[in-house]
Scaffold this motif. Structure first.
Motif, mmCIF file in Angstrom:
data_model
loop_
_atom_site.group_PDB
_atom_site.id
_atom_site.type_symbol
_atom_site.label_atom_id
_atom_site.label_comp_id
_atom_site.label_asym_id
_atom_site.label_seq_id
_atom_site.Cartn_x
_atom_site.Cartn_y
_atom_site.Cartn_z
ATOM 1 N N ALA A 64 1.905 -19.616 -21.343
ATOM 2 C CA ALA A 64 2.577 -19.149 -20.273
ATOM 3 C C ALA A 64 3.731 -20.157 -19.921
ATOM 4 O O ALA A 64 3.304 -21.093 -19.663
ATOM 5 N N THR A 65 4.787 -19.430 -19.904
ATOM 6 C CA THR A 65 6.056 -20.325 -19.726
ATOM 7 C C THR A 65 6.676 -19.926 -18.352
ATOM 8 O O THR A 65 6.972 -18.793 -18.344
ATOM 9 N N LYS A 66 7.143 -20.688 -17.310
ATOM 10 C CA LYS A 66 7.968 -20.248 -16.067
ATOM 11 C C LYS A 66 9.401 -19.697 -16.482
ATOM 12 O O LYS A 66 10.021 -20.456 -17.150
ATOM 13 N N ILE A 67 9.602 -18.620 -15.936
ATOM 14 C CA ILE A 67 10.789 -17.966 -16.161
ATOM 15 C C ILE A 67 11.933 -18.750 -15.086
ATOM 16 O O ILE A 67 11.318 -18.819 -13.893
ATOM 17 N N SER A 68 13.120 -19.069 -15.599
ATOM 18 C CA SER A 68 13.996 -19.531 -14.478
ATOM 19 C C SER A 68 14.476 -18.800 -13.632
ATOM 20 O O SER A 68 14.568 -17.657 -13.672
ATOM 21 N N GLU A 69 14.938 -19.310 -12.455
ATOM 22 C CA GLU A 69 15.309 -18.400 -11.457
ATOM 23 C C GLU A 69 16.520 -17.483 -11.711
ATOM 24 O O GLU A 69 16.514 -16.216 -11.295
ATOM 25 N N LYS A 70 17.454 -18.031 -12.444
ATOM 26 C CA LYS A 70 18.549 -17.059 -13.077
ATOM 27 C C LYS A 70 18.223 -15.887 -13.861
ATOM 28 O O LYS A 70 18.629 -14.841 -13.545
ATOM 29 N N ASP A 71 17.253 -16.140 -14.602
ATOM 30 C CA ASP A 71 16.757 -15.371 -15.593
ATOM 31 C C ASP A 71 16.224 -14.407 -15.065
ATOM 32 O O ASP A 71 15.973 -13.067 -15.275
ATOM 33 N N TRP A 72 15.079 -14.942 -13.931
ATOM 34 C CA TRP A 72 14.307 -13.840 -13.177
ATOM 35 C C TRP A 72 15.109 -12.823 -12.159
ATOM 36 O O TRP A 72 14.790 -11.665 -12.389
ATOM 37 N N LYS A 73 16.183 -13.418 -11.624
ATOM 38 C CA LYS A 73 16.823 -12.634 -11.008
ATOM 39 C C LYS A 73 17.526 -11.457 -11.681
ATOM 40 O O LYS A 73 17.742 -10.299 -11.169
ATOM 41 N N GLU A 74 17.924 -11.984 -12.793
ATOM 42 C CA GLU A 74 18.633 -10.912 -13.933
ATOM 43 C C GLU A 74 17.676 -9.905 -14.429
ATOM 44 O O GLU A 74 18.066 -8.561 -14.305
ATOM 45 N N LEU A 75 16.453 -10.483 -14.599
ATOM 46 C CA LEU A 75 15.227 -9.275 -15.036
ATOM 47 C C LEU A 75 15.035 -8.231 -13.864
ATOM 48 O O LEU A 75 14.865 -7.242 -14.171
ATOM 49 N N VAL A 76 14.843 -9.013 -12.621
ATOM 50 C CA VAL A 76 14.676 -8.192 -11.420
ATOM 51 C C VAL A 76 15.749 -7.093 -11.330
ATOM 52 O O VAL A 76 15.344 -5.737 -11.019
ATOM 53 N N GLY A 77 17.188 -7.286 -11.429
ATOM 54 C CA GLY A 77 18.096 -6.408 -11.403
ATOM 55 C C GLY A 77 17.895 -5.346 -12.416
ATOM 56 O O GLY A 77 18.320 -4.296 -12.084
ATOM 57 N N TYR A 78 17.465 -5.653 -13.664
ATOM 58 C CA TYR A 78 17.541 -4.814 -14.688
ATOM 59 C C TYR A 78 16.124 -3.785 -14.471
ATOM 60 O O TYR A 78 16.401 -2.616 -14.643
ATOM 61 N N PHE A 79 15.102 -4.496 -13.834
ATOM 62 C CA PHE A 79 13.921 -3.578 -13.655
ATOM 63 C C PHE A 79 14.062 -2.614 -12.602
ATOM 64 O O PHE A 79 13.648 -1.487 -12.501
ATOM 65 N N GLU A 80 14.901 -2.963 -11.562
ATOM 66 C CA GLU A 80 14.956 -1.902 -10.433
ATOM 67 C C GLU A 80 15.729 -0.968 -10.681
ATOM 68 O O GLU A 80 15.826 0.270 -9.862
ATOM 69 N N THR A 81 16.617 -0.815 -11.951
ATOM 70 C CA THR A 81 17.373 0.209 -12.620
ATOM 71 C C THR A 81 16.576 1.312 -13.244
ATOM 72 O O THR A 81 16.858 2.293 -13.666
ATOM 73 N N ILE A 82 15.329 0.750 -13.512
ATOM 74 C CA ILE A 82 14.327 1.812 -14.595
ATOM 75 C C ILE A 82 13.836 2.810 -13.980
ATOM 76 O O ILE A 82 13.111 2.619 -12.763
ATOM 77 N N ASN A 83 13.714 3.943 -14.250
ATOM 78 C CA ASN A 83 12.975 5.024 -13.896
ATOM 79 C C ASN A 83 11.751 4.974 -14.372
ATOM 80 O O ASN A 83 11.630 5.318 -15.656
ATOM 81 N N LEU A 84 10.730 4.693 -13.673
ATOM 82 C CA LEU A 84 9.406 4.482 -14.588
ATOM 83 C C LEU A 84 8.808 5.719 -14.934
ATOM 84 O O LEU A 84 7.946 5.928 -15.893
ATOM 85 N N ASP A 85 9.003 6.559 -14.086
ATOM 86 C CA ASP A 85 8.384 7.999 -14.371
ATOM 87 C C ASP A 85 9.059 8.739 -15.789
ATOM 88 O O ASP A 85 8.464 9.578 -16.391
ATOM 89 N N GLY A 86 10.255 8.242 -16.014
ATOM 90 C CA GLY A 86 10.952 8.647 -17.072
ATOM 91 C C GLY A 86 10.818 7.994 -18.311
ATOM 92 O O GLY A 86 11.366 8.223 -19.337
#
Length: 144
Positions: A64-86
């Motif tokens: 396991a490798t730690k994700i940088s803060e910059k990459d994590w924030k970008e990933l969180v932003g993309y994840f928030e736009t996903i419709n999980l049910d779809g």
């Protein structure tokens, strides 16, 4: 006075919801898998760490490798736009996997004790709705 209370309540609720969405990815597990007869790759993201496995049998434990803060924030932003049910209804834009033109890929999200999974799609050609998220996930495997 009622207007003041209403504005204060609105600000409080919006801040509460905002902090809640940022924690969404912290409690989720993302698993991206791509494979063919001669290729296997599984990328797992959980709690700001990423692990990449190229061992289909699972005997070789990935580090396991730690994700940088910059990459994590970008990933969180993309994840928030996903419709999980779809996720399960997304259509693959290409069909190269049907004739060994691309690896078969899928994305599985485990969130709040529920699992959401896409139908299979071509590795490198994800459905448009999850494209940014999948490209970001794959970028962690390239760093390995």
């Amino acid at each position: 006075m009622k207007v003041y209370a209403l504005v204060l309540l609105s600000v409080f609720l919006s801040k509460s919801c905002e902090s809640q969405t940022k924690n969404d990815l912290k409690t989720a597990v993302l698993e991206y898998t791509a494979n063919t007869r001669g290729f296997y790759q599984k990328i797992t993201i959980q709690d700001q760490t990423v692990s990449v496995s190229k061992d289909r049998s699972g005997t070789d434990k990935p580090v396991a490798t730690k994700i940088s803060e910059k990459d994590w924030k970008e990933l969180v932003g993309y994840f928030e736009t996903i419709n999980l049910d779809g996720l399960e209804t997304l259509k693959a834009p290409t069909e190269k996997r049907f004739h060994d033109g691309a690896a078969i890929a899928d994305l599985k999200v485990t969130y709040k004790d529920k699992t959401y999974k896409t139908t299979s799609f071509d590795h490198g050609y994800p459905p448009e709705a999850i494209k940014k998220l999948v490209v970001k996930i794959n970028s962690f495997a390239k760093k390995e």
